[in-house]
Design an enzyme around this catalytic site. Structure first.
Site, mmCIF file in Angstrom:
data_model
loop_
_atom_site.group_PDB
_atom_site.id
_atom_site.type_symbol
_atom_site.label_atom_id
_atom_site.label_comp_id
_atom_site.label_asym_id
_atom_site.label_seq_id
_atom_site.Cartn_x
_atom_site.Cartn_y
_atom_site.Cartn_z
ATOM 1 N NE ARG A 283 75.763 16.899 4.442
ATOM 2 C CZ ARG A 283 74.904 17.907 4.353
ATOM 3 N NH1 ARG A 283 75.239 19.111 4.788
ATOM 4 N NH2 ARG A 283 73.702 17.712 3.861
ATOM 5 C CG HIS A 287 76.361 17.886 -0.030
ATOM 6 N ND1 HIS A 287 76.826 18.109 -1.310
ATOM 7 C CD2 HIS A 287 76.169 16.555 0.068
ATOM 8 C CE1 HIS A 287 76.908 16.957 -1.952
ATOM 9 N NE2 HIS A 287 76.513 16.003 -1.146
ATOM 10 C CE1 TYR A 296 70.654 20.484 4.500
ATOM 11 C CE2 TYR A 296 70.961 22.199 2.861
ATOM 12 C CZ TYR A 296 71.468 21.144 3.604
ATOM 13 O OH TYR A 296 72.774 20.760 3.451
#
Length: 390
Positions: A283, A287, A296
């Protein structure tokens, strides 16, 4: 807009946050056999004794078609992201970086197959003939999907994580009892693989030999949770415990995804039961547009995956094989810009969502607290009109 760039759309960490880079996680490649791969990141064609036959007859025109699909899907995705940032959509789940997994698998399906997506399968929707504009109504809050699932054999997007795998399994069991030779494919992500619904789907599909392909797009991050914190083995190996085969494919290789999915769907149609396909991809963005992956994820990880870009990979192969020319790319660039304009105009022509619909069906017979909350929200909305009148 350059349709091939992933770097341009991926947020980079500012100087103020670099000092905390050590706290961010880099997803580790899990152990296991090599991926099924037919195109290297450099665009070199490699042979595979098992899966070559499923793409052996592919023509230069079909290869250009796969490239066109990925480019237009990325362009649509970029436009949707921009529309959300400008307040036209409430939310958007980008597929950036996952185009090969979706286009390869989507083009492997037949018209009579049935597809059960999650909420990120914009490329699969494209392959099934769903108008891109229809995908955006739900994210704007003006409908619950915007298309008839039975027109394209493409179910509505599913927000509840993993539940569509149960729906797909039940549908597959049904068509098997009807004696149809079609197949079902259910899409889900690595995060959904930890849901009980997915495990139940594996159990029922195996016991009843259902003609279903479970297509897991392992983009390595379930929001902020890396796959390594969810499983001790590669995801495709989970199928062994349920009694059916699993295979891991290079999710950034459109040819490999096409071949492996064709193989899995063929097994289903031949009465050989379910298959788990793990498309190992990445990805590239957030998200959803409500997420900030720089909190993160390490920049180094993203940069490494930019070199494996699925669109650039196929373009290199097309150019090296003399299957295209500059005119094709120029025409495609113009087509992609026209698509972006059409989608933008379609969204701006949509009505505003009903801000009070959320209160209508909370309780069958109404509730005093809901009435109070509705009144408070109405007063809040009215305050904007009062300010405009000042």
């Amino acid at each position: 807009m350059t349709v091939e760039s992933t770097a341009a759309r991926t947020p980079r960490r500012s100087a103020s946050t670099k000092s905390t880079a050590g706290k961010r996680t880099t997803a580790k490649k899990q152990p296991g056999p090599e991926l099924v791969q037919l195109l290297t990141p450099e665009g070199k064609r490699v042979k595979d004794a098992t899966y070559d036959k499923y793409v052996a007859g592919i023509t230069p025109e079909e290869l250009r078609g796969l490239y066109r699909d990925m480019v237009l899907t990325r362009r649509f995705d970029a436009e949707a992201t921009s529309l959300q940032r400008q307040g036209e959509l409430g939310l958007w789940a980008s597929l950036l970086g996952q185009e090969a997994a979706q286009i390869g698998s989507g083009r492997a399906t037949r018209e009579d197959d049935y597809v059960f997506p999650t909420y990120r399968e914009h490329g699969v929707a494209w392959c099934r003939g769903v108008d891109p504009s229809n995908l955006l109504g739900m994210f704007r809050g003006v409908n619950n999907g915007g298309w008839d699932p039975n027109t394209n054999n493409f179910q509505l997007y599913t927000i509840v994580i993993g539940s569509q795998t149960l729906h797909a399994t039940g549908y597959a069991m049904g068509i098997a009892k009807d004696g149809a030779d079609s197949a079902v494919i259910a899409y889900f992500g690595d995060g959904a693989s930890s849901q009980g619904d997915v495990a139940e789907s594996f159990t029922f599909s195996a016991v009843y030999n259902a003609p279903v392909v479970f297509f897991c797009q392992n983009n390595q991050w379930a929001i902020s949770e890396p796959t390594e914190k969810q499983t001790r083995v590669p995801l495709y190996q989970r199928a062994q415990g349920f009694g059916f085969p699993g295979v891991r494919v290079d999710g950034n290789d459109v040819l490999a995804c096409l071949a492996v999915t064709k193989w899995a769907l063929e097994r289903a149609r031949n009465g050989e039961g379910p298959t788990l396909v793990e498309a190992y991809t990445y990805r590239m963005g957030a998200h959803t547009t409500s997420d900030d992956p720089t909190k993160y994820r390490a920049d180094e990880e993203r940069v490494a995956w930019e070199a494996k870009d699925p669109i650039l990979r196929l373009r290199r192969y097309l150019e090296a094989s003399n299957h295209t020319d500059d005119g094709f790319f120029a025409e495609l660039e113009a087509e992609s810009e026209a698509l972006g304009k059409r989608v933008r105009e379609a969204v701006r022509a949509m009505p505003d969502p009903d801000h009070f619909a959320i209160f209508e069906h909370a309780y069958a017979d109404g509730h005093a607290l809901v009435d109070e909350e509705r009144a408070q929200f109405a007063a809040y909305q009215a305050s904007f009109a009062a300010e405009e009148g000042v």
